[in-house]
Design a protein around this motif. Structure first.
Motif, PDB file in Angstrom:
ATOM      1  N   GLU A   1       1.571   5.668   0.014  1.00  0.00           N
ATOM      2  CA  GLU A   1       2.385   6.720  -0.173  1.00  0.00           C
ATOM      3  C   GLU A   1       1.674   7.971  -0.821  1.00  0.00           C
ATOM      4  O   GLU A   1       2.060   9.124  -1.061  1.00  0.00           O
ATOM      5  CB  GLU A   1       3.932   6.260  -0.584  1.00  0.00           C
ATOM      6  CG  GLU A   1       4.665   5.440   0.107  1.00  0.00           C
ATOM      7  CD  GLU A   1       4.170   3.949  -0.780  1.00  0.00           C
ATOM      8  OE1 GLU A   1       5.322   3.313  -0.669  1.00  0.00           O
ATOM      9  OE2 GLU A   1       3.015   3.862  -1.000  1.00  0.00           O
ATOM     10  N   LYS A   2       1.059   7.377  -1.908  1.00  0.00           N
ATOM     11  CA  LYS A   2       0.520   8.507  -2.812  1.00  0.00           C
ATOM     12  C   LYS A   2      -0.634   9.290  -2.327  1.00  0.00           C
ATOM     13  O   LYS A   2      -0.496  10.781  -2.304  1.00  0.00           O
ATOM     14  CB  LYS A   2      -0.562   7.557  -3.920  1.00  0.00           C
ATOM     15  CG  LYS A   2      -1.056   8.443  -5.249  1.00  0.00           C
ATOM     16  CD  LYS A   2      -1.707   7.475  -6.229  1.00  0.00           C
ATOM     17  CE  LYS A   2      -2.136   8.645  -7.277  1.00  0.00           C
ATOM     18  NZ  LYS A   2      -2.740   7.636  -8.467  1.00  0.00           N
ATOM     19  N   ASP A   3      -1.416   8.897  -1.235  1.00  0.00           N
ATOM     20  CA  ASP A   3      -2.220   9.502  -0.580  1.00  0.00           C
ATOM     21  C   ASP A   3      -1.639  10.627   0.316  1.00  0.00           C
ATOM     22  O   ASP A   3      -2.034  11.773   0.629  1.00  0.00           O
ATOM     23  CB  ASP A   3      -3.332   8.780   0.482  1.00  0.00           C
ATOM     24  CG  ASP A   3      -4.336   7.912  -0.301  1.00  0.00           C
ATOM     25  OD1 ASP A   3      -4.740   8.481  -1.562  1.00  0.00           O
ATOM     26  OD2 ASP A   3      -4.919   6.895   0.086  1.00  0.00           O
ATOM     27  N   GLU A   4      -0.345  10.226   1.002  1.00  0.00           N
ATOM     28  CA  GLU A   4       0.379  11.008   1.811  1.00  0.00           C
ATOM     29  C   GLU A   4       0.650  12.436   1.040  1.00  0.00           C
ATOM     30  O   GLU A   4       0.928  13.761   1.522  1.00  0.00           O
ATOM     31  CB  GLU A   4       1.611  10.349   2.348  1.00  0.00           C
ATOM     32  CG  GLU A   4       1.108   9.498   3.481  1.00  0.00           C
ATOM     33  CD  GLU A   4       0.391  10.146   4.578  1.00  0.00           C
ATOM     34  OE1 GLU A   4       0.792  11.243   5.008  1.00  0.00           O
ATOM     35  OE2 GLU A   4      -0.774   9.433   4.997  1.00  0.00           O
TER      36      GLU A   4
ATOM     37  N   ARG B   1       6.123  14.897  -7.888  1.00  0.00           N
ATOM     38  CA  ARG B   1       6.492  13.947  -6.675  1.00  0.00           C
ATOM     39  C   ARG B   1       6.076  12.445  -6.797  1.00  0.00           C
ATOM     40  O   ARG B   1       6.555  11.653  -6.441  1.00  0.00           O
ATOM     41  CB  ARG B   1       5.882  14.806  -5.421  1.00  0.00           C
ATOM     42  CG  ARG B   1       6.629  16.023  -5.110  1.00  0.00           C
ATOM     43  CD  ARG B   1       6.363  16.598  -3.724  1.00  0.00           C
ATOM     44  NE  ARG B   1       7.047  17.706  -3.340  1.00  0.00           N
ATOM     45  CZ  ARG B   1       6.816  18.972  -3.676  1.00  0.00           C
ATOM     46  NH1 ARG B   1       6.087  19.378  -4.616  1.00  0.00           N
ATOM     47  NH2 ARG B   1       7.845  19.821  -3.200  1.00  0.00           N
ATOM     48  N   ILE B   2       4.745  12.602  -7.285  1.00  0.00           N
ATOM     49  CA  ILE B   2       3.978  11.017  -7.171  1.00  0.00           C
ATOM     50  C   ILE B   2       4.721  10.377  -8.320  1.00  0.00           C
ATOM     51  O   ILE B   2       5.330   9.019  -8.383  1.00  0.00           O
ATOM     52  CB  ILE B   2       2.676  11.248  -7.741  1.00  0.00           C
ATOM     53  CG1 ILE B   2       1.725  11.861  -6.620  1.00  0.00           C
ATOM     54  CG2 ILE B   2       1.985   9.733  -8.110  1.00  0.00           C
ATOM     55  CD1 ILE B   2       0.306  11.858  -6.896  1.00  0.00           C
TER      56      ILE B   2
ATOM     57  N   ILE C   1       5.656   4.718  -6.727  1.00  0.00           N
ATOM     58  CA  ILE C   1       4.586   4.229  -5.991  1.00  0.00           C
ATOM     59  C   ILE C   1       4.175   2.752  -6.498  1.00  0.00           C
ATOM     60  O   ILE C   1       3.858   2.759  -7.796  1.00  0.00           O
ATOM     61  CB  ILE C   1       3.758   5.018  -5.548  1.00  0.00           C
ATOM     62  CG1 ILE C   1       4.410   6.167  -4.665  1.00  0.00           C
ATOM     63  CG2 ILE C   1       2.719   4.304  -4.715  1.00  0.00           C
ATOM     64  CD1 ILE C   1       3.584   7.423  -4.493  1.00  0.00           C
ATOM     65  N   PRO C   2       3.991   1.776  -5.800  1.00  0.00           N
ATOM     66  CA  PRO C   2       3.403   0.565  -6.587  1.00  0.00           C
ATOM     67  C   PRO C   2       1.954   0.998  -7.001  1.00  0.00           C
ATOM     68  O   PRO C   2       1.073   1.588  -6.037  1.00  0.00           O
ATOM     69  CB  PRO C   2       3.519  -0.546  -5.645  1.00  0.00           C
ATOM     70  CG  PRO C   2       4.442  -0.228  -4.434  1.00  0.00           C
ATOM     71  CD  PRO C   2       4.491   1.252  -4.795  1.00  0.00           C
TER      72      PRO C   2
ATOM     73  N   HIS D   1      -2.696  -6.606 -12.952  1.00  0.00           N
ATOM     74  CA  HIS D   1      -1.269  -6.202 -13.350  1.00  0.00           C
ATOM     75  C   HIS D   1      -0.935  -5.020 -12.451  1.00  0.00           C
ATOM     76  O   HIS D   1      -1.532  -4.210 -12.010  1.00  0.00           O
ATOM     77  CB  HIS D   1      -1.498  -5.409 -14.901  1.00  0.00           C
ATOM     78  CG  HIS D   1      -0.225  -4.868 -15.162  1.00  0.00           C
ATOM     79  ND1 HIS D   1       1.086  -5.782 -15.547  1.00  0.00           N
ATOM     80  CD2 HIS D   1       0.132  -3.699 -15.527  1.00  0.00           C
ATOM     81  CE1 HIS D   1       1.884  -5.079 -15.991  1.00  0.00           C
ATOM     82  NE2 HIS D   1       1.390  -3.759 -16.040  1.00  0.00           N
ATOM     83  N   SER D   2       0.493  -4.942 -12.066  1.00  0.00           N
ATOM     84  CA  SER D   2       1.314  -4.198 -11.228  1.00  0.00           C
ATOM     85  C   SER D   2       2.512  -3.709 -11.653  1.00  0.00           C
ATOM     86  O   SER D   2       3.074  -4.449 -12.310  1.00  0.00           O
ATOM     87  CB  SER D   2       1.420  -5.041  -9.814  1.00  0.00           C
ATOM     88  OG  SER D   2       0.127  -5.488  -9.145  1.00  0.00           O
ATOM     89  N   GLU D   3       2.514  -2.386 -11.286  1.00  0.00           N
ATOM     90  CA  GLU D   3       4.090  -1.889 -11.597  1.00  0.00           C
ATOM     91  C   GLU D   3       4.412  -0.781 -10.770  1.00  0.00           C
ATOM     92  O   GLU D   3       3.486  -0.138  -9.940  1.00  0.00           O
ATOM     93  CB  GLU D   3       3.991  -1.050 -13.195  1.00  0.00           C
ATOM     94  CG  GLU D   3       3.658  -2.047 -14.236  1.00  0.00           C
ATOM     95  CD  GLU D   3       3.887  -1.398 -15.546  1.00  0.00           C
ATOM     96  OE1 GLU D   3       4.722  -0.537 -15.541  1.00  0.00           O
ATOM     97  OE2 GLU D   3       2.966  -1.437 -16.420  1.00  0.00           O
TER      98      GLU D   3
END
Length: 408
Positions: A174-177, A191-192, A197-198, A215-217
């Motif tokens: 989604e970030k690239d889009e 927007r980001i 977005i994960p 690590h993920s958020e």
């Protein structure tokens, strides 16, 4: 022929350095295009010199990325920087801080990004598309470090203290889009942040090439920096509007502990542009309580979280700050009236001396002819005697040094 010209230019600059102060011109910095190789800023009384002599546009590293490697014997410390030629090709170069010779490190025409130096390995690490390379500063030999899996759009941004692990982050598609639809920062930034977005922090082993997710958020993770002394401590930030995030965090790879280093205390407070002290014991950051009202350079103790605030006035606020090798002084790159401080007289390179709970400033360079969209990003030289920065007051970006001692 090109190398011979660069050597002549360096020799000429050394000759200028040996001249008595009376032979150096007092000039308004940036009023002439080009400026001489060396001059005294008429508004501050400090000596300046241009370090970059490679043809084209030259830019030193971002403020928290170490660009220096120590000399092997007595040939002079070196600083790595980027050069962009007339054709738009970007290459890595070095400046010998003793002889001022500029020397090209890389030759491939491919686009290069990244500002990671491995001073013990004596390598500069950078990325081309999906591949990470390391070029030796002395031999100029280049080796392939890692290739990201196909379709994985990411990069490495930092190297740990024992030079075994690189780190970076990657995000969901989604970030690239959002980037594609809204290429301007003013359009994509919120927007980001709002999209949640994960994001995942990862490491890459420099020797084995093993990639490991750590690590993920579901939030935007960035500004990733390893501690300069603890190879297991990684700092990262929650990106987004600073007044909406508790931005500064650390991750301990031994314990998996995630720790917030500063929690906002009032509505609208901001903290950011964080960087480690030289000994790795403190994380320093720009703090405004609230945004655009009161200005501090604040340090959080990595172990205890205890904070030390140094207050400054609006004009002294800087986009980026940095700390001297002996950790007794700070420097700042100022800012134009369009920055968050809205300073009427903030376009200076500053030296700061802590006095009690305040910073006493000294102006080193008048930057009124510099266009601040190109951020100066100050660094102290390894000997602590000069402030090195990039500027475009001659037109193209170049690398300069301002002497901390006032010229006699």
């Amino acid at each position: 022929m090109k190398n011979r010209l660069l050597t002549i230019a360096a020799a000429s600059m050394l000759f200028c350095m040996s001249l008595p102060a009376t032979a150096q011109q007092k000039l308004e910095t940036g009023a002439k295009k080009p400026m001489p190789q060396q001059w005294i800023d008429k508004d501050t009384g400090h000596k300046l010199m241009r370090l970059s002599s490679a043809p084209g546009s030259n830019s030193s590293f971002y403020f928290h990325n170490n660009p220096f490697v120590k000399q092997l014997k007595n040939e002079g410390d070196k600083m790595v920087f980027y050069n962009t030629d007339a054709a738009g090709t970007r290459q890595l170069y070095t400046i010998n801080l003793k002889t001022l010779k500029n020397e090209q490190l890389t030759t491939s025409k491919s686009k290069k990004v990244g500002e990671i130096l491995a001073p013990k390995r004596r390598e500069v690490i950078y990325q081309t598309n999906d591949s990470v390379f390391a070029t030796n500063i002395d031999t100029k030999k280049t080796r392939l470090v890692y290739v990201f899996p196909e379709g994985m759009r990411t990069g490495v941004t930092t190297l740990n203290a024992d030079e075994t692990l690189l780190a970076g982050s990657f995000a969901g598609p989604e970030k690239d889009e959002i980037y594609k639809q809204y290429p301007e920062k003013s359009d994509y930034f919120n927007r980001i942040f709002d999209a949640k977005i994960p994001h995942t922090l990862f490491t890459v082993n420099v020797e084995t090439g093993e990639m490991k997710e750590i690590h993920s958020e579901n939030t935007w993770l960035g500004h990733i920096q390893f501690s300069p002394t603890d190879p297991n401590l990684l700092m990262f930030c929650h990106e987004g509007p600073w007044h909406k995030v508790d931005r500064i965090w650390t991750y301990n790879m031994k314990t998996n502990e995630v720790k917030n280093m500063h929690k906002r205390t009032v509505e609208g407070e901001i903290a950011g542009h964080e960087f480690f002290s030289r000994d790795g014991k403190t994380i320093w950051f720009d703090q405004q309580v609230p945004r655009g009202v009161k200005f501090y350079l604040t340090g959080a103790d990595v172990a205890t979280g205890k904070e030390k605030q140094y207050e400054m006035d609006r004009n002294e606020w800087s986009i980026h700050f940095n700390i001297s090798p002996d950790q007794k002084l700070f420097a700042g790159d100022g800012g134009d009236p369009g920055q968050v401080a809205k300073a009427e007289d903030g376009m200076w390179i500053y030296l700061f001396r802590p006095e009690g709970d305040k910073l006493k400033s000294e102006k080193l360079v008048n930057m009124k002819h510099h266009y601040y969209k190109h951020e100066p990003n100050v660094h102290f030289s390894p000997d602590g005697k000069w402030i090195i920065f990039r500027a475009n007051f001659e037109g193209d970006s170049q690398v300069y040094a301002a002497e901390i001692a006032k010229s006699k």
